[in-house]
Design an enzyme around this catalytic site. Structure first.
Site, short mmCIF file in Angstrom:
data_model
loop_
_atom_site.label_atom_id
_atom_site.label_comp_id
_atom_site.label_asym_id
_atom_site.label_seq_id
_atom_site.Cartn_x
_atom_site.Cartn_y
_atom_site.Cartn_z
N LYS A 43 -1.96 1.03 1.58
CA LYS A 43 -0.65 0.63 1.06
C LYS A 43 -0.89 -0.33 -0.11
CE LYS A 43 3.71 -0.47 0.79
NZ LYS A 43 4.63 0.45 0.10
N CYS A 128 5.51 0.43 -9.47
CA CYS A 128 6.42 0.30 -8.33
C CYS A 128 7.86 0.12 -8.82
CB CYS A 128 6.03 -0.90 -7.45
SG CYS A 128 7.27 -1.19 -6.16
C1 DHB Z 1 6.64 0.72 -3.21
C2 DHB Z 1 7.02 1.89 -3.81
C3 DHB Z 1 6.24 2.42 -4.81
O1 DHB Z 1 6.55 3.57 -5.43
C4 DHB Z 1 5.08 1.77 -5.18
O2 DHB Z 1 4.35 2.28 -6.14
C5 DHB Z 1 4.71 0.60 -4.56
C6 DHB Z 1 5.48 0.08 -3.57
C7 DHB Z 1 7.49 0.15 -2.18
O3 DHB Z 1 8.72 0.21 -2.32
O4 DHB Z 1 6.96 -0.43 -1.22
#
Ligand code: DHB
Length: 309
Positions: A43, A128
């Protein structure tokens, strides 16, 4: 048949998860490690642990998904500890995704990663779309170049960037010109198509809570945009910068199309969320069947060879 050369390594297959899906906890990461994925990514990690946005923050339809997670993650130390242990027993490297809350956090996180024992790939997320008030960095070309200049002044481990989709040929030219100035290991195209909106007709309502329902779109909705971005960067980037293709991969055919456009590795997000880690063995056997039917025994025989009229 599906072995994939990526920088100095060979992965058993080109498939992996897309960051954000099935990679938050040790349990999920272990499941990826034990699946048919060639490798995996964490993540996106921020300096400190984050709860993320209020729920509901993920919703899926027959054609894909919308999310506004808001970077929930267990913090840098949790993932670094996990990856340090994992690399002691694993023969191939994995990917550490570092998210961009602000320039200073990014730099501090990358300095800690540089000074750590971590030996894998770093995926710097410049795209993001879900933190309220924070624009997607890679839509600001000047800032992107500044960040990469600073990062490569000290970072010596293999690093690539996760990009948002672009929709204009001039933007592909401009971004590729910037990226080609740096010793990037890879470019990952694409993150979700930012700030889409899915409507529940019956309830006459949005389907996720954050940002009045706006969120990143993934899945089949975005495959043509993903393929265009993979192809555009494959044609423009220095050959030393490999492409990771992400967006709309639900089948062996989708995987084949991404490879034909020039992708080296392939990431699966929405379909992994829907199907669990068995998606990897299914997509790989479908891809092998397509290659068999076409007489290909190795991906290198067709990677990037998309024909035009
Ligand atoms: C999240 C979503 C994304 O597309 C990303 O690249 C990083 C984090 C998120 O909302 O957690």
């Amino acid at each position: 048949m599906l072995e994939t050369a990526f920088q100095d390594y060979t992965f058993q297959s080109p498939l992996m998860n897309a960051s954000g899906v099935h990679c938050m906890t040790t349990e999920e990461l272990n499941e990826l490690a034990n699946s048919k994925a060639g490798t995996f990514v964490t993540k996106s990690v921020t300096k400190q642990k984050r709860q993320g946005n209020p729920e509901p923050r993920y919703y899926e339809t027959d054609f894909g998904s919308i999310n506004s997670m808001g970077l929930p993650n267990l913090g840098f130390d949790y993932y670094l500890d996990y990856l340090k242990k994992h690399q002691k027993i694993a023969s191939t490297p994995v990917f550490f995704s570092v998210a961009s809350m602000n320039m200073q956090d990014n730099i501090e996180t990358l300095k800690r990663l540089e000074d750590s024992e971590f030996r894998g790939f770093t995926e710097l997320n410049l795209s993001c779309p879900n933190v309220p008030g924070k624009p997607q960095v890679a839509y600001d070309f000047e800032t992107t170049e500044k960040i990469l200049t600073e990062v490569f002044s000290f970072f010596t481990k293999p690093l690539g960037v996760k990009l948002p989709p672009y929709f204009d040929l001039v933007h592909f030219d401009q971004m590729a010109t910037i990226l080609n100035k740096f010793p990037l290991a890879f470019v990952n195209s694409i993150n979700s198509v930012g700030n889409g909106l899915i409507v529940d007709t019956e309830k006459e309502q949005v389907v996720i809570k954050p940002k009045e329902g706006f969120g990143g779109i993934g899945g089949q909705y975005i495959k043509p945009t993903a393929l265009a971005n993979v192809r555009a960067f494959y044609l423009r980037l220095n050959p030393s910068i490999q492409i990771i293709g992400t967006g709309g991969i639900t089948s062996g055919q989708d995987a084949f199309e991404h490879l034909l456009c020039g992708a080296s590795m392939l990431q699966i997000g929405t379909q992994l969320y829907k199907e669990g880690t068995s998606v990897f063995s299914r997509v790989l056997s479908e891809l092998e069947a397509i290659m068999d039917a076409k007489g290909y025994s190795r991906i290198e025989q067709f990677r990037g060879n998309l024909k035009t009229f």
